[in-house]
Design an enzyme around this catalytic site. Structure first.
Site, PDB file in Angstrom:
ATOM      1  N   ILE A   1       1.172  -1.418   0.396  1.00  0.00           N
ATOM      2  CA  ILE A   1       0.027  -0.147  -0.017  1.00  0.00           C
ATOM      3  C   ILE A   1       1.053   1.406   0.233  1.00  0.00           C
ATOM      4  CG2 ILE A   1      -2.270  -0.742   1.025  1.00  0.00           C
ATOM      5  CD1 ILE A   1      -0.771   0.131   3.448  1.00  0.00           C
ATOM      6  N   GLY A   2       1.959   1.172   0.242  1.00  0.00           N
ATOM      7  CA  GLY A   2       3.302   2.490  -0.303  1.00  0.00           C
ATOM      8  C   GLY A   2       3.850   1.797   0.449  1.00  0.00           C
TER       9      GLY A   2
ATOM     10  N   GLY B   1       8.293   3.814   1.145  1.00  0.00           N
ATOM     11  CA  GLY B   1       9.042   5.458   1.721  1.00  0.00           C
ATOM     12  C   GLY B   1      10.479   4.575   1.613  1.00  0.00           C
ATOM     13  N   GLY B   2      11.298   5.367   1.783  1.00  0.00           N
ATOM     14  CA  GLY B   2      12.828   5.458   2.163  1.00  0.00           C
ATOM     15  C   GLY B   2      12.617   4.601   3.329  1.00  0.00           C
ATOM     16  N   MET B   3      12.398   3.982   4.306  1.00  0.00           N
ATOM     17  CA  MET B   3      12.722   3.964   5.766  1.00  0.00           C
ATOM     18  C   MET B   3      12.086   2.578   5.331  1.00  0.00           C
ATOM     19  SD  MET B   3      13.972   5.856   7.147  1.00  0.00           S
ATOM     20  CE  MET B   3      14.152   5.433   8.626  1.00  0.00           C
ATOM     21  N   GLY B   4      10.626   1.961   4.305  1.00  0.00           N
ATOM     22  CA  GLY B   4      10.355   1.106   4.212  1.00  0.00           C
ATOM     23  C   GLY B   4       9.165   0.798   2.961  1.00  0.00           C
TER      24      GLY B   4
ATOM     25  N   ASP C   1       8.227  15.634   9.683  1.00  0.00           N
ATOM     26  CA  ASP C   1       7.582  15.018   8.687  1.00  0.00           C
ATOM     27  C   ASP C   1       5.809  14.995   8.434  1.00  0.00           C
ATOM     28  OD1 ASP C   1       8.035  14.781   5.827  1.00  0.00           O
ATOM     29  OD2 ASP C   1       8.562  12.979   5.768  1.00  0.00           O
TER      30      ASP C   1
END
Lengths: 295, 245
Positions: free
Chosen positions: A32-33, A35-38, A139
């Site tokens: 479902i999405g 980002g930089g972290m996972g 953020d």
């Protein structure tokens, strides 16, 4: 050897990347999405028969987001249910699956200004709660705020949040999203980033929610104060910012704006329309009565 | 978002050792086995890279590919690899660049069968792939080499999965993987269940098994073709679609 086309290759990358949940109580449903972290997946907790959001981190450090979320029990902050390690060593944690609309989409869906501002107030409350526990989000942006179908507001993605007052990155490290980052954050002045930097981001969110047409002066002043270049000129806390927005909604004077006498009268009249009508009707009657009796 | 992403300590299981370092082994058998692993994974990207980067003809590219690997075996090229300086893939490409430049300069290409060992490589299929699938426009040669390396790695993993499933009597598992994950035509679990005479829940379980095995094989092959754990993790992140940072 079989030829693997570009589409197949991309699909196989996803297959390899997908977490191996064998040995856990979760069943993968879909991505479902990311980002930089996972990467965040929708998964099913087969023991409890419920859907969860499963975040698989790129690394093995669980000292960050999961621990921060675990200490922040608040209706406006996504709760963590479980933490674990995949067979390949990656760390995952299961969170409440928030079903709703992202704030950026809600704002574009035609929700009234009052409704948008009420969501903003709840956001401020959750941020203030995090601040009271020494956590700075770093953020905040409309994309990280989810509004549920019953009006509940949840702040997501605490992946770059910081615990405690000490900087956790080397000077010059920039974390955040352009357009919502406070100037000190954008310059990588990690030792100057504090609760007021989140306050700046809240001001930018407020400006986004107010839209760009016919923004009331008092509301524009609130977002401008929250987004002051100097942290010392901003609201002291997210709570204060939320309270000023509440005053705006209630038609009361706001801290960020010094109004003139006519503006004050107009605001009071607007806030007390019924009383103004009744007084005007009363005075009119008295005048008419006076004129009638003089004849 | 610009994340603080400096500790991607992915700890993949190290069930196989690196073939890169085994090429420097004192044991001739181990050395040979290690070279076979590397040649198997890299010869297609190398061949295609020579064809496209230097505009070599099919015959010349075949000679250069054969020459590169036989020279690497004879001279233990790969033993000079130092993980701290970059990925093995980049090192191999740099060796290749130097080799081709020298060969062309001296015009003393090793002729196939000219007294040196000849590797059994299916150049015809690699040439067919080049003819049928042109590289995407705008792709740098470096990215092309990496893309072909990933294709080669995944292709080998698919073949290994096919063999392993066949050996364990799990042809249906591979068949489902092939239909659902390799065929670009999309099929639903219900359609596959009808096609294979299984229940939908069996389709889910069989596919989960095949994918799990495929993932393991890919990571095993990756470990074999990278130098050390750090490089393995870095390349795995690349494969898994996460920037190494």
């Amino acid at each position: 050897m079989r030829w693997l086309g570009h589409k197949t290759l991309e699909h196989l990358r996803e297959v390899v990347e997908a977490p191996d949940l064998s040995g856990t109580k979760y069943r993968l449903i879909r991505e479902i999405g990311r980002g930089g972290m996972g990467i965040v997946y929708e998964a099913e907790d087969v023991e409890l028969d419920r859907r969860v959001a499963l975040k698989v981190l790129n690394g093995v450090d669980i000292s960050g987001e999961a621990r921060i979320l675990a200490r922040l029990e608040h209706p406006g902050i996504v709760p963590v249910h479980d933490v674990g390690t995949l067979p390949d060593g990656r760390v995952f944690y299961a969170m409440k699956l928030v079903e709703g609309t992202r704030l950026d989409r809600l704002a574009q869906s035609g929700a009234s200004l009052a409704d948008r501002l009420r969501v903003f107030q709840k956001t401020c409350e959750a941020v203030a709660f995090a601040h009271s526990h020494g956590v700075i989000h770093r953020d905040l942006k409309p994309e990280n705020i989810m509004v549920g179908s019953f009006g509940e507001v949840l702040i997501m993605d605490w992946g770059v949040a910081r615990r405690g007052p000490q900087p956790d990155a080397a000077p010059g490290t920039v974390m955040g999203t352009a357009g919502y980052m406070a100037p000190e954050q954008a310059r990588g002045e990690v030792d100057r980033v504090d609760e007021r930097s989140d306050g700046y981001a809240l001001g930018a969110i407020l400006r986004f929610l107010a839209g760009d047409r016919e923004v009331p002066r008092r509301l524009a002043a609130i977002s401008a104060k929250a987004m002051a270049t100097e942290p010392g000129n901003r609201y002291v806390s997210a709570q204060d910012l939320g309270a000023d927005v509440a005053r705006f909604l209630d038609g009361l004077p706001v801290e960020a704006y010094h109004e003139g006498i006519f503006e004050r009268l107009a605001r009071v009249a607007s806030r007390n329309q019924m009383a103004v009508v009744l007084v005007a009707a009363y005075l009119l009657m008295r005048v008419l009565l006076l004129l009638f009796t003089r004849r | 978002m610009i994340p603080a992403c400096d500790n991607l300590g992915v700890n993949f299981p190290s069930t196989r050792r690196s073939a890169v370092f085994a090429t420097g082994s004192a044991d001739a058998g181990q050395r040979r086995q290690a070279f076979e692993v590397l040649v198997e994974a890299y010869w297609r990207p190398v061949y295609k890279y020579i064809r496209l980067k230097w505009g070599a003809s099919g015959d010349e590219a075949q000679d250069l590919t054969q020459g590169f690997f036989t020279r690497a075996i004879e001279k233990s090229f790969f033993a000079g690899y130092e993980p701290a300086k970059g990925s093995f893939r980049t090192f191999l490409r740099a060796c290749l660049e130097g080799f081709v430049a020298n060969e062309r300069k001296s015009a003393q290409r090793i002729k196939r069968g000219g007294g040196t060992e000849v590797l059994s490589l299916d150049f015809e299929s690699a040439e067919g792939e080049l003819r049928q699938h042109e590289p995407p426009a705008g792709l740098s040669m470096e990215d092309y080499f990496r893309q072909e390396w990933v294709r080669s790695l995944f292709g080998l993993a698919v073949e290994s999965l096919r063999e392993e499933c066949a050996a364990r009597g799990k042809q249906a598992h591979f068949g489902l993987f092939e239909r659902y994950d390799l065929d670009e035509a999309e099929a639903t679990y219900e359609e596959l269940a009808r096609e294979f005479g299984l229940s939908v829940s069996d389709v889910t379980n069989y596919l989960a098994f095949a994918r799990r095995e495929f993932r393991r094989i890919v990571l095993d092959k990756l470990r074999e073709t990278t130098g050390d754990d750090q490089e393995f993790r870095s390349e795995a992140r690349l494969l898994l679609g996460v920037d190494p940072g």
